[in-house]
Design a protein around this motif. Structure first.
Motif, PDB file in Angstrom:
ATOM      1  N   VAL A   1       0.843  -1.200   0.000  1.00 14.32           N
ATOM      2  CA  VAL A   1       0.000   0.000   0.000  1.00 14.32           C
ATOM      3  C   VAL A   1       0.876   1.247   0.000  1.00 14.32           C
ATOM      4  O   VAL A   1       0.631   2.197  -0.749  1.00 14.32           O
ATOM      5  CB  VAL A   1      -0.956  -0.001   1.214  1.00 14.32           C
ATOM      6  CG1 VAL A   1      -1.706   1.312   1.315  1.00 14.32           C
ATOM      7  CG2 VAL A   1      -1.929  -1.165   1.135  1.00 14.32           C
ATOM      8  N   PHE A   2       1.925   1.239   0.830  1.00 16.03           N
ATOM      9  CA  PHE A   2       2.828   2.389   0.892  1.00 16.03           C
ATOM     10  C   PHE A   2       3.475   2.662  -0.458  1.00 16.03           C
ATOM     11  O   PHE A   2       3.459   3.792  -0.953  1.00 16.03           O
ATOM     12  CB  PHE A   2       3.921   2.162   1.952  1.00 16.03           C
ATOM     13  CG  PHE A   2       4.941   3.268   1.988  1.00 16.03           C
ATOM     14  CD1 PHE A   2       4.713   4.410   2.727  1.00 16.03           C
ATOM     15  CD2 PHE A   2       6.121   3.174   1.257  1.00 16.03           C
ATOM     16  CE1 PHE A   2       5.644   5.433   2.765  1.00 16.03           C
ATOM     17  CE2 PHE A   2       7.059   4.195   1.279  1.00 16.03           C
ATOM     18  CZ  PHE A   2       6.819   5.329   2.037  1.00 16.03           C
ATOM     19  N   SER A   3       4.055   1.615  -1.066  1.00 17.20           N
ATOM     20  CA  SER A   3       4.778   1.834  -2.325  1.00 17.20           C
ATOM     21  C   SER A   3       3.843   2.213  -3.465  1.00 17.20           C
ATOM     22  O   SER A   3       4.183   3.083  -4.266  1.00 17.20           O
ATOM     23  CB  SER A   3       5.620   0.609  -2.688  1.00 17.20           C
ATOM     24  OG  SER A   3       4.807  -0.519  -2.877  1.00 17.20           O
ATOM     25  N   SER A   4       2.663   1.618  -3.530  1.00 16.00           N
ATOM     26  CA  SER A   4       1.737   1.997  -4.607  1.00 16.00           C
ATOM     27  C   SER A   4       1.249   3.428  -4.417  1.00 16.00           C
ATOM     28  O   SER A   4       1.121   4.181  -5.386  1.00 16.00           O
ATOM     29  CB  SER A   4       0.560   1.024  -4.693  1.00 16.00           C
ATOM     30  OG  SER A   4      -0.257   1.103  -3.556  1.00 16.00           O
ATOM     31  N   THR A   5       1.005   3.833  -3.172  1.00 15.24           N
ATOM     32  CA  THR A   5       0.605   5.217  -2.908  1.00 15.24           C
ATOM     33  C   THR A   5       1.734   6.169  -3.251  1.00 15.24           C
ATOM     34  O   THR A   5       1.532   7.186  -3.925  1.00 15.24           O
ATOM     35  CB  THR A   5       0.212   5.389  -1.425  1.00 15.24           C
ATOM     36  OG1 THR A   5      -0.845   4.483  -1.115  1.00 15.24           O
ATOM     37  CG2 THR A   5      -0.227   6.807  -1.132  1.00 15.24           C
ATOM     38  N   PHE A   6       2.950   5.833  -2.808  1.00 19.72           N
ATOM     39  CA  PHE A   6       4.105   6.694  -3.068  1.00 19.72           C
ATOM     40  C   PHE A   6       4.307   6.916  -4.562  1.00 19.72           C
ATOM     41  O   PHE A   6       4.419   8.050  -5.025  1.00 19.72           O
ATOM     42  CB  PHE A   6       5.366   6.086  -2.445  1.00 19.72           C
ATOM     43  CG  PHE A   6       6.611   6.876  -2.733  1.00 19.72           C
ATOM     44  CD1 PHE A   6       6.935   7.980  -1.974  1.00 19.72           C
ATOM     45  CD2 PHE A   6       7.451   6.519  -3.786  1.00 19.72           C
ATOM     46  CE1 PHE A   6       8.086   8.713  -2.234  1.00 19.72           C
ATOM     47  CE2 PHE A   6       8.597   7.245  -4.059  1.00 19.72           C
ATOM     48  CZ  PHE A   6       8.917   8.346  -3.276  1.00 19.72           C
TER      49      PHE A   6
ATOM     50  N   THR B   1       2.239   6.352  -7.103  1.00 22.02           N
ATOM     51  CA  THR B   1       1.093   6.990  -7.753  1.00 22.02           C
ATOM     52  C   THR B   1       1.121   8.497  -7.549  1.00 22.02           C
ATOM     53  O   THR B   1       0.969   9.265  -8.507  1.00 22.02           O
ATOM     54  CB  THR B   1      -0.229   6.414  -7.209  1.00 22.02           C
ATOM     55  OG1 THR B   1      -0.267   5.014  -7.470  1.00 22.02           O
ATOM     56  CG2 THR B   1      -1.431   7.082  -7.855  1.00 22.02           C
ATOM     57  N   ILE B   2       1.328   8.924  -6.302  1.00 24.61           N
ATOM     58  CA  ILE B   2       1.370  10.365  -6.017  1.00 24.61           C
ATOM     59  C   ILE B   2       2.605  11.004  -6.647  1.00 24.61           C
ATOM     60  O   ILE B   2       2.534  12.113  -7.189  1.00 24.61           O
ATOM     61  CB  ILE B   2       1.329  10.613  -4.492  1.00 24.61           C
ATOM     62  CG1 ILE B   2       0.048  10.040  -3.874  1.00 24.61           C
ATOM     63  CG2 ILE B   2       1.476  12.094  -4.168  1.00 24.61           C
ATOM     64  CD1 ILE B   2      -1.240  10.584  -4.443  1.00 24.61           C
TER      65      ILE B   2
ATOM     66  N   SER C   1      -2.578  16.064   1.899  1.00 24.26           N
ATOM     67  CA  SER C   1      -2.675  14.606   1.946  1.00 24.26           C
ATOM     68  C   SER C   1      -3.461  14.156   3.170  1.00 24.26           C
ATOM     69  O   SER C   1      -4.256  13.219   3.096  1.00 24.26           O
ATOM     70  CB  SER C   1      -1.286  13.974   1.951  1.00 24.26           C
ATOM     71  OG  SER C   1      -0.623  14.246   0.735  1.00 24.26           O
TER      72      SER C   1
ATOM     73  N   VAL D   1      -6.736  11.826   3.194  1.00 20.48           N
ATOM     74  CA  VAL D   1      -6.814  10.570   3.952  1.00 20.48           C
ATOM     75  C   VAL D   1      -8.005  10.593   4.905  1.00 20.48           C
ATOM     76  O   VAL D   1      -8.772   9.624   4.988  1.00 20.48           O
ATOM     77  CB  VAL D   1      -5.497  10.323   4.720  1.00 20.48           C
ATOM     78  CG1 VAL D   1      -5.657   9.220   5.747  1.00 20.48           C
ATOM     79  CG2 VAL D   1      -4.377   9.979   3.739  1.00 20.48           C
TER      80      VAL D   1
END
Length: 92
Positions: free
Chosen positions: A4-9, A11-12, A50, A54
């Motif tokens: 989740v962290f890496s996909s969010t990072f 993507t943003i 952000s 969230v």
């Protein structure tokens, strides 16, 4: 958790790269001659927006089903696309 962290990072990161916020930050840094102060201000602003996203997303997830959220998000993006396309047609 790391997925989740890496996909969010990423993507943003890709969404923000080269956008008006980054351009404004570059100009402010060049004009102020205080790049670290600009970095701190820009970082604080991005963290704040952000946080709002969230918290709003968490609130929405408690009140609206994921299927409805996806539908509403899709409808919003299609509406924005139609408005932008209409603006191009009218102002050309």
């Amino acid at each position: 958790m790391w997925g989740v962290f890496s996909s969010t990072f990423f993507t943003i990161l890709m969404a923000e790269m080269g956008d008006k916020t980054q351009l404004a930050t570059m100009l402010m840094s060049a004009q102020s001659q205080s790049p670290w102060i600009v970095f701190a201000g820009a970082g604080a602003a991005l963290v704040s927006t952000s946080l709002v996203g969230v918290l709003l997303g968490r609130w929405l997830s408690k009140h609206i089903t994921p299927k409805t959220l996806n539908l509403l998000g899709g409808m919003l993006l299609v509406s924005i696309s139609i408005m932008l396309f209409w603006d191009v047609l009218v102002n050309s």
